[in-house]
Design a protein around this motif. Structure first.
Motif, PDB file in Angstrom:
ATOM      1  N   UNK A  55       7.102  -5.081  13.135  1.00 46.95           N
ATOM      2  CA  UNK A  55       8.052  -4.117  12.618  1.00 46.95           C
ATOM      3  C   UNK A  55       8.794  -3.494  13.798  1.00 46.95           C
ATOM      4  N   UNK A  56      10.086  -3.514  13.731  1.00 48.84           N
ATOM      5  CA  UNK A  56      10.904  -2.896  14.769  1.00 48.84           C
ATOM      6  C   UNK A  56      11.077  -1.415  14.473  1.00 48.84           C
ATOM      7  N   UNK A  57      11.476  -0.668  15.495  1.00 49.95           N
ATOM      8  CA  UNK A  57      11.742   0.751  15.289  1.00 49.95           C
ATOM      9  C   UNK A  57      12.809   1.215  16.270  1.00 49.95           C
ATOM     10  N   UNK A  58      13.327   2.395  16.022  1.00 54.11           N
ATOM     11  CA  UNK A  58      14.387   2.982  16.848  1.00 54.11           C
ATOM     12  C   UNK A  58      13.873   4.141  17.696  1.00 54.11           C
ATOM     13  N   UNK A 108      12.521   5.268   6.788  1.00 54.28           N
ATOM     14  CA  UNK A 108      13.203   3.985   6.628  1.00 54.28           C
ATOM     15  C   UNK A 108      14.262   3.750   7.696  1.00 54.28           C
ATOM     16  N   UNK A 109      14.901   4.823   8.159  1.00 48.27           N
ATOM     17  CA  UNK A 109      15.909   4.694   9.199  1.00 48.27           C
ATOM     18  C   UNK A 109      15.270   4.541  10.582  1.00 48.27           C
ATOM     19  N   UNK A 147      11.004  -5.682   7.711  1.00 54.30           N
ATOM     20  CA  UNK A 147      11.576  -6.909   7.171  1.00 54.30           C
ATOM     21  C   UNK A 147      10.631  -7.464   6.118  1.00 54.30           C
ATOM     22  N   UNK A 148      11.187  -7.931   5.021  1.00 47.88           N
ATOM     23  CA  UNK A 148      10.411  -8.390   3.876  1.00 47.88           C
ATOM     24  C   UNK A 148       9.355  -9.431   4.221  1.00 47.88           C
ATOM     25  N   UNK A 149       9.604 -10.309   5.185  1.00 49.28           N
ATOM     26  CA  UNK A 149       8.678 -11.386   5.487  1.00 49.28           C
ATOM     27  C   UNK A 149       7.532 -10.963   6.396  1.00 49.28           C
TER      28      UNK A 149
END
Length: 66
Positions: free
Chosen positions: A1-4, A57-58, A63-65
């Protein structure tokens, strides 16, 4: 999972240690989050989103996969 997290932290001119202190975790936790090696708990995700004034969420890109 990516993040900002890193981008938002740098925009505010914060060090990893300063952010860690603000959300009551260790600097190592912030390093691991930014590097994608650790997924935040719901409680930590909420603290981070609240701190940055954004939604979970922001802040975290799911990603769904995954």
């Amino acid at each position: 999972m990516d993040n900002r997290i890193a981008a938002l932290r740098k925009e505010r001119g914060l060090s990893q240690a300063e952010l860690a202190e603000a959300v009551e975790v260790t600097r190592q936790t912030i390093i691991s989050l930014e590097g994608g090696r650790y997924n935040a708990s719901l409680a930590l995700a909420h603290k981070l989103a609240k701190y940055f004034g954004t939604s979970i969420e922001a802040l975290f890109i799911f990603e769904e996969d995954e």
